[in-house]
Design a protein around this motif. Structure first.
Motif, PDB file in Angstrom:
ATOM      1  N   GLU A   1      42.488  66.737  42.681  1.00  0.00           N
ATOM      2  CA  GLU A   1      42.551  65.278  42.829  1.00  0.00           C
ATOM      3  C   GLU A   1      43.948  64.745  42.520  1.00  0.00           C
ATOM      4  OE1 GLU A   1      40.179  63.392  43.962  1.00  0.00           O
ATOM      5  OE2 GLU A   1      38.644  64.932  44.099  1.00  0.00           O
ATOM      6  N   ASP A   2      44.890  65.633  42.326  1.00  0.00           N
ATOM      7  CA  ASP A   2      46.260  65.250  41.984  1.00  0.00           C
ATOM      8  C   ASP A   2      46.351  64.416  40.705  1.00  0.00           C
ATOM      9  OD1 ASP A   2      48.999  65.385  42.360  1.00  0.00           O
ATOM     10  OD2 ASP A   2      49.070  63.509  43.475  1.00  0.00           O
ATOM     11  N   TYR A   3      45.506  64.738  39.735  1.00  0.00           N
ATOM     12  CA  TYR A   3      45.603  64.086  38.435  1.00  0.00           C
ATOM     13  C   TYR A   3      46.812  64.661  37.699  1.00  0.00           C
ATOM     14  CZ  TYR A   3      40.998  61.871  38.800  1.00  0.00           C
ATOM     15  OH  TYR A   3      39.934  61.080  39.169  1.00  0.00           O
ATOM     16  N   ASP A   4      47.335  63.898  36.716  1.00  0.00           N
ATOM     17  CA  ASP A   4      48.484  64.405  35.954  1.00  0.00           C
ATOM     18  C   ASP A   4      48.006  65.343  34.843  1.00  0.00           C
ATOM     19  OD1 ASP A   4      47.636  62.825  33.840  1.00  0.00           O
ATOM     20  OD2 ASP A   4      49.006  61.191  34.324  1.00  0.00           O
ATOM     21  N   ILE A   5      48.945  65.800  34.022  1.00  0.00           N
ATOM     22  CA  ILE A   5      48.603  66.831  33.034  1.00  0.00           C
ATOM     23  C   ILE A   5      47.543  66.335  32.059  1.00  0.00           C
ATOM     24  CG2 ILE A   5      50.528  66.216  31.503  1.00  0.00           C
ATOM     25  CD1 ILE A   5      50.747  69.213  30.824  1.00  0.00           C
ATOM     26  N   LEU A   6      47.578  65.044  31.704  1.00  0.00           N
ATOM     27  CA  LEU A   6      46.548  64.513  30.819  1.00  0.00           C
ATOM     28  C   LEU A   6      45.177  64.620  31.495  1.00  0.00           C
ATOM     29  CD1 LEU A   6      45.821  62.937  28.178  1.00  0.00           C
ATOM     30  CD2 LEU A   6      45.971  60.865  29.550  1.00  0.00           C
ATOM     31  N   GLY A   7      45.135  64.255  32.782  1.00  0.00           N
ATOM     32  CA  GLY A   7      43.887  64.347  33.523  1.00  0.00           C
ATOM     33  C   GLY A   7      43.365  65.782  33.592  1.00  0.00           C
ATOM     34  N   VAL A   8      44.291  66.736  33.722  1.00  0.00           N
ATOM     35  CA  VAL A   8      43.900  68.146  33.793  1.00  0.00           C
ATOM     36  C   VAL A   8      43.263  68.593  32.477  1.00  0.00           C
ATOM     37  CG1 VAL A   8      44.766  70.504  34.056  1.00  0.00           C
ATOM     38  CG2 VAL A   8      45.621  68.688  35.553  1.00  0.00           C
ATOM     39  N   TYR A   9      43.877  68.202  31.355  1.00  0.00           N
ATOM     40  CA  TYR A   9      43.294  68.567  30.055  1.00  0.00           C
ATOM     41  C   TYR A   9      41.954  67.860  29.833  1.00  0.00           C
ATOM     42  CZ  TYR A   9      47.263  71.234  28.335  1.00  0.00           C
ATOM     43  OH  TYR A   9      48.206  72.205  28.158  1.00  0.00           O
TER      44      TYR A   9
ATOM     45  N   VAL B   1      43.948  56.151  34.034  1.00  0.00           N
ATOM     46  CA  VAL B   1      44.627  56.807  32.912  1.00  0.00           C
ATOM     47  C   VAL B   1      44.786  58.305  33.148  1.00  0.00           C
ATOM     48  CG1 VAL B   1      42.548  57.284  31.543  1.00  0.00           C
ATOM     49  CG2 VAL B   1      44.720  56.942  30.396  1.00  0.00           C
ATOM     50  N   LEU B   2      43.977  58.877  34.056  1.00  0.00           N
ATOM     51  CA  LEU B   2      44.028  60.319  34.280  1.00  0.00           C
ATOM     52  C   LEU B   2      45.042  60.719  35.342  1.00  0.00           C
ATOM     53  CD1 LEU B   2      40.195  61.115  34.256  1.00  0.00           C
ATOM     54  CD2 LEU B   2      41.810  61.247  32.351  1.00  0.00           C
ATOM     55  N   ARG B   3      45.713  59.726  35.979  1.00  0.00           N
ATOM     56  CA  ARG B   3      46.548  60.137  37.087  1.00  0.00           C
ATOM     57  C   ARG B   3      47.780  59.285  37.308  1.00  0.00           C
ATOM     58  NH1 ARG B   3      44.494  58.012  42.186  1.00  0.00           N
ATOM     59  NH2 ARG B   3      43.387  56.106  41.734  1.00  0.00           N
ATOM     60  N   GLU B   4      47.846  58.081  36.669  1.00  0.00           N
ATOM     61  CA  GLU B   4      48.998  57.247  36.951  1.00  0.00           C
ATOM     62  C   GLU B   4      50.088  57.431  35.902  1.00  0.00           C
ATOM     63  OE1 GLU B   4      47.509  53.374  37.898  1.00  0.00           O
ATOM     64  OE2 GLU B   4      46.540  54.120  39.710  1.00  0.00           O
TER      65      GLU B   4
ATOM     66  N   LYS C   1      56.267  59.021  34.515  1.00  0.00           N
ATOM     67  CA  LYS C   1      54.988  59.659  34.819  1.00  0.00           C
ATOM     68  C   LYS C   1      54.872  60.969  34.054  1.00  0.00           C
ATOM     69  CE  LYS C   1      54.272  57.952  39.520  1.00  0.00           C
ATOM     70  NZ  LYS C   1      52.975  57.307  39.285  1.00  0.00           N
ATOM     71  N   LEU C   2      53.658  61.393  33.794  1.00  0.00           N
ATOM     72  CA  LEU C   2      53.439  62.731  33.253  1.00  0.00           C
ATOM     73  C   LEU C   2      53.586  63.732  34.388  1.00  0.00           C
ATOM     74  CD1 LEU C   2      50.320  62.216  30.970  1.00  0.00           C
ATOM     75  CD2 LEU C   2      52.656  62.639  30.231  1.00  0.00           C
ATOM     76  N   PRO C   3      53.867  65.005  34.053  1.00  0.00           N
ATOM     77  CA  PRO C   3      53.979  66.011  35.124  1.00  0.00           C
ATOM     78  C   PRO C   3      52.697  66.123  35.948  1.00  0.00           C
ATOM     79  CG  PRO C   3      54.536  66.962  32.960  1.00  0.00           C
ATOM     80  CD  PRO C   3      54.083  65.564  32.717  1.00  0.00           C
ATOM     81  N   HIS C   4      52.901  66.268  37.235  1.00  0.00           N
ATOM     82  CA  HIS C   4      51.831  66.617  38.177  1.00  0.00           C
ATOM     83  C   HIS C   4      52.129  68.019  38.692  1.00  0.00           C
ATOM     84  CE1 HIS C   4      49.788  62.688  39.363  1.00  0.00           C
ATOM     85  NE2 HIS C   4      50.673  62.316  38.480  1.00  0.00           N
ATOM     86  N   ARG C   5      51.107  68.748  39.130  1.00  0.00           N
ATOM     87  CA  ARG C   5      51.343  70.016  39.794  1.00  0.00           C
ATOM     88  C   ARG C   5      50.745  69.988  41.181  1.00  0.00           C
ATOM     89  NH1 ARG C   5      53.358  74.746  37.521  1.00  0.00           N
ATOM     90  NH2 ARG C   5      53.249  75.326  39.702  1.00  0.00           N
TER      91      ARG C   5
END
Lengths: 206, 206, 206
Positions: A25-33, B144-147, B192-196
């Protein structure tokens, strides 16, 4: 001890599945955790809430937390590399998690002297509740409610434990192997639960 | 007393943010109140649930409830007028809320003698849990999980309180200012936080 | 005794509504049962959580569970046949459920000596919380937050009980009839709560 190993394998598999959904879903690292941890620990937490075990007991699982955080880090750092051959292993470890969580969840509810309905629900929730929360947080329809057979195997484990058919150590191991096997066969042969066609008049008219 | 003022500012900011999201989704007046209240009080409630504080304690916050209901009414009655210049003020008061909620949440978990993981989670949940529930009820993926960086500042506050680096009154005020500043800089510079990037084989084949 | 009959009618209506939503979303049989049960019992469970009643009390409702499972089975087996003429009956039995659940929920919160805000919220949650969870699990925006007047009638019942205007047996029956009637008139005449047009600058620019 054996159950603790199964539990650890399942926790890792669930954490990885949550982390992968967040990456998709292209969430950022916080979303991944968050999705990783919620998938691994959300089912047991919801079950505790519903069967009356203090929810705050989740914080006693320090080593499992560490392990989950470590594995989610690996997934985030090497998404393609680490996950290239994960598919089949993922299905297998996830099946171990489903089976372990369902059995431990059902035993937990049995110890609280709950009726059969609560035991089956505890098995279902422990096995698939984390995945449901994961899907909701990812903006998806919960896959356990519509795709192949997953939660039903957890309920089967809950039923057999709830009617006291399985209660000896060897019986529980046998049940564990049976649920893992049934889940693997489900994936291999694409088994599905029955669906019913439902023509919604209102929708049909639109 | 100072914390109570910060807490009030944050509650108002969160209630406004919930009400605005409901208006954006064309929810009716009930939806506007529900999303406003849930954003303001949902994070603390979920935290209480997870750290073992009776959830029903939320009902002791009568004056805060009144204030939130009053401000949501204003937003509903004068949506465009009241919100024309809200953007920047909204970001600032929301940052105060995030910082206050994270610090108070972490202190709450510390008082319960929970481990570090629980303290960080309590800071994250108190600071951003309400927004997650708001987004779910609005049919959105939780922002909050992706922005940009939001929950991570709450976790930082939780970490510093959890390892007992910050425990004096002046230290907590300093931490409060730091989190507000970091959050404002995040918005200003679009941090932004890192995305992968994650190539999902299955999706790619479709 | 009378309330138990109303409660049973409402539980059945809610279970059917959940099962139908699951069928509309093409969920499998597990999804149909889960959505049916969650709609019927989710509101009361969430209310118990928020007013401080042990959540595990839900497991004492064995006969209601059986009834709900039975009726969901009927819906699943004969979706078109059983539901052909359900529309109007569905609205009526659902109104009975809304009214009963709201009144019993408000009385529950009153007995716990909670303030007025908690009593109104208990009425709202008991009456419409199950439907909100149902919609979330179906990947829909909660209909109670944006469509016709539903939750507001539950809140009205909560208000009248909370300010102690209605407390006698006959008064509660009168309130029950009033809420059912208001809900039926809502459906008949398409009453809606006020909406506000809200021009989101950011969205308008996109």
């Amino acid at each position: 001890m054996t159950w603790e190993i199964f539990n650890a394998i399942g926790t890792i598999a669930f954490a990885i599945s949550g982390a992968i959904v967040a990456l998709e879903e292209d969430y950022d690292i916080l979303g991944v955790y968050v999705l990783g941890m919620v998938t691994a620990f959300g089912g047991g937490t919801t079950r505790n809430l519903l069967i009356g075990v203090p929810v705050s007991e989740i914080w006693d699982q320090g080593p499992l937390f560490m392990m989950a955080i470590f594995i989610i880090t690996i997934v985030f750092l090497f998404p393609s590399g680490a996950l290239k051959h994960w598919g089949r292993w993922g299905t297998f470890t996830d099946a171990i998690g489903l089976s372990t969580f369902a059995i431990l969840g059902a035993m937990h509810a049995t110890e609280m002297n709950h009726p059969l309905s609560a035991i089956i629900m505890a098995a279902l929730l422990t096995g698939s509740g984390g995945g449901i929360i994961r899907d909701l947080l990812a903006g998806r329809k919960p896959s356990v409610l519509r795709e192949d057979i997953y939660g039903a195997w957890a309920m089967l484990a809950g039923l057999l434990i709830g009617i006291d058919l399985v209660n000896q150590t060897w019986g529980l191991y046998l049940l564990f192997v049976a649920v893992v096997t049934l889940r693997m066969l489900t994936v291999k042969y694409g088994w599905k639960l029955p669906h019913r066609q439902f023509t919604d008049q209102k929708k049909a008219h639109m």
